[in-house]
Design a protein around this motif. Sequence first.
Motif, PDB file in Angstrom:
ATOM      1  N   ASN A 238     -61.083 -79.224 -35.413  1.00 45.90           N
ATOM      2  CA  ASN A 238     -61.419 -77.915 -34.849  1.00 45.90           C
ATOM      3  C   ASN A 238     -62.460 -77.126 -35.620  1.00 45.90           C
ATOM      4  OD1 ASN A 238     -57.982 -78.073 -34.643  1.00 45.90           O
ATOM      5  ND2 ASN A 238     -59.210 -78.181 -32.797  1.00 45.90           N
ATOM      6  N   ASP A 239     -62.855 -77.611 -36.784  1.00 45.40           N
ATOM      7  CA  ASP A 239     -63.848 -76.898 -37.610  1.00 45.40           C
ATOM      8  C   ASP A 239     -63.491 -75.423 -37.768  1.00 45.40           C
ATOM      9  OD1 ASP A 239     -66.114 -76.570 -39.171  1.00 45.40           O
ATOM     10  OD2 ASP A 239     -67.504 -76.438 -37.467  1.00 45.40           O
TER      11      ASP A 239
ATOM     12  N   TYR B  67     -61.122 -80.299 -47.221  1.00 46.66           N
ATOM     13  CA  TYR B  67     -61.606 -80.966 -46.004  1.00 46.66           C
ATOM     14  C   TYR B  67     -62.956 -80.404 -45.580  1.00 46.66           C
ATOM     15  CZ  TYR B  67     -56.886 -82.801 -45.538  1.00 46.66           C
ATOM     16  OH  TYR B  67     -55.706 -83.439 -45.771  1.00 46.66           O
ATOM     17  N   ALA B  68     -63.777 -81.299 -45.022  1.00 44.16           N
ATOM     18  CA  ALA B  68     -65.068 -80.881 -44.466  1.00 44.16           C
ATOM     19  C   ALA B  68     -65.192 -81.437 -43.054  1.00 44.16           C
ATOM     20  CB  ALA B  68     -66.213 -81.387 -45.345  1.00 44.16           C
ATOM     21  N   PHE B  69     -65.664 -80.627 -42.158  1.00 37.01           N
ATOM     22  CA  PHE B  69     -65.885 -81.061 -40.776  1.00 37.01           C
ATOM     23  C   PHE B  69     -67.064 -82.017 -40.722  1.00 37.01           C
ATOM     24  CE2 PHE B  69     -67.692 -80.241 -36.461  1.00 37.01           C
ATOM     25  CZ  PHE B  69     -66.623 -80.738 -35.729  1.00 37.01           C
TER      26      PHE B  69
ATOM     27  N   GLU C  84     -68.312 -82.570 -30.274  1.00 37.04           N
ATOM     28  CA  GLU C  84     -68.719 -82.160 -28.924  1.00 37.04           C
ATOM     29  C   GLU C  84     -67.658 -81.269 -28.275  1.00 37.04           C
ATOM     30  OE1 GLU C  84     -67.886 -85.928 -26.081  1.00 37.04           O
ATOM     31  OE2 GLU C  84     -69.054 -86.381 -27.878  1.00 37.04           O
ATOM     32  N   LYS C  85     -66.399 -81.433 -28.715  1.00 33.62           N
ATOM     33  CA  LYS C  85     -65.332 -80.575 -28.175  1.00 33.62           C
ATOM     34  C   LYS C  85     -65.446 -79.161 -28.755  1.00 33.62           C
ATOM     35  CE  LYS C  85     -62.629 -84.783 -28.239  1.00 33.62           C
ATOM     36  NZ  LYS C  85     -61.520 -85.520 -28.890  1.00 33.62           N
ATOM     37  N   VAL C  86     -65.726 -79.086 -30.045  1.00 31.92           N
ATOM     38  CA  VAL C  86     -65.928 -77.772 -30.658  1.00 31.92           C
ATOM     39  C   VAL C  86     -67.142 -77.087 -30.036  1.00 31.92           C
ATOM     40  CG1 VAL C  86     -66.439 -76.578 -32.827  1.00 31.92           C
ATOM     41  CG2 VAL C  86     -64.807 -78.478 -32.806  1.00 31.92           C
TER      42      VAL C  86
ATOM     43  N   PHE D  84     -50.480 -81.916 -41.724  1.00 26.08           N
ATOM     44  CA  PHE D  84     -51.288 -82.558 -40.683  1.00 26.08           C
ATOM     45  C   PHE D  84     -52.102 -81.526 -39.905  1.00 26.08           C
ATOM     46  CE2 PHE D  84     -51.837 -84.444 -36.394  1.00 26.08           C
ATOM     47  CZ  PHE D  84     -52.650 -85.511 -36.761  1.00 26.08           C
ATOM     48  N   SER D  85     -51.459 -80.413 -39.543  1.00 26.50           N
ATOM     49  CA  SER D  85     -52.190 -79.371 -38.810  1.00 26.50           C
ATOM     50  C   SER D  85     -53.302 -78.774 -39.665  1.00 26.50           C
ATOM     51  CB  SER D  85     -51.229 -78.265 -38.367  1.00 26.50           C
ATOM     52  OG  SER D  85     -50.252 -78.771 -37.500  1.00 26.50           O
ATOM     53  N   VAL D  86     -53.027 -78.613 -40.953  1.00 29.75           N
ATOM     54  CA  VAL D  86     -54.054 -78.088 -41.864  1.00 29.75           C
ATOM     55  C   VAL D  86     -55.260 -79.035 -41.893  1.00 29.75           C
ATOM     56  CG1 VAL D  86     -54.519 -77.795 -44.338  1.00 29.75           C
ATOM     57  CG2 VAL D  86     -52.576 -76.640 -43.281  1.00 29.75           C
ATOM     58  N   GLU D  87     -54.991 -80.326 -41.966  1.00 32.31           N
ATOM     59  CA  GLU D  87     -56.094 -81.305 -41.941  1.00 32.31           C
ATOM     60  C   GLU D  87     -56.867 -81.224 -40.634  1.00 32.31           C
ATOM     61  OE1 GLU D  87     -55.666 -85.764 -42.930  1.00 32.31           O
ATOM     62  OE2 GLU D  87     -55.984 -85.690 -40.764  1.00 32.31           O
TER      63      GLU D  87
END
Length: 152
Positions: free
Chosen positions: A104-105, A131-133, A141-143, A95-98
């Motif tokens: 978090n990109d 995975y792709a951001f 917007e957070k990143v 999950f963290s990896v995803e």
Amino acid sequence: MRIIVGADEAGVDYKDRILADLEADDRITEVIDIGVNRADADFTRPYPYVGIAAGEMIRDGKADRAILFCGTGIGVAIAANKVPGIRATAAHDSFSVERSILSNDCQVLTMGQRVVGVELARRLAKEWVGYAFDPSSASAEKVKVLSDFEGC
Ligand SMILES: O=C(CO)[C@H](O)COP(=O)(O)O
């Protein structure tokens, strides 16, 4: 995707295993091994040099992402994060990896050879490169707050 692999002495076995996996992965266009390697004169190069080198290469457009290893994954993550614009994290669960990509990109994933089994590390690395951001997501917007703070 052009991807760096790197490690200190404590992570070199996993680095070499993931290197082989990535070289056999059709999604990867280039694998760049920044060491350490057993034949290197500086095989015992401390982890900060590895993390900073990977971060600088991504910053300079020489690679898209990096997967780095040390004993815990923590040291190489801290080091890569010292390079402005780099988002690096240690992660040892799916999950963290995803979320390291989708929330978090992160350009850099790190793992600890003394923390996680090699088969799980291989699986997590394989998942991570898939995975792709999404720059149109609510996470973007957070990143951007981080990027704006760093000015890059
Ligand atoms: O895990 C490490 C840094 O986070 C590194 O591989 C070992 O560092 P040490 O415990 O300071 O030797």
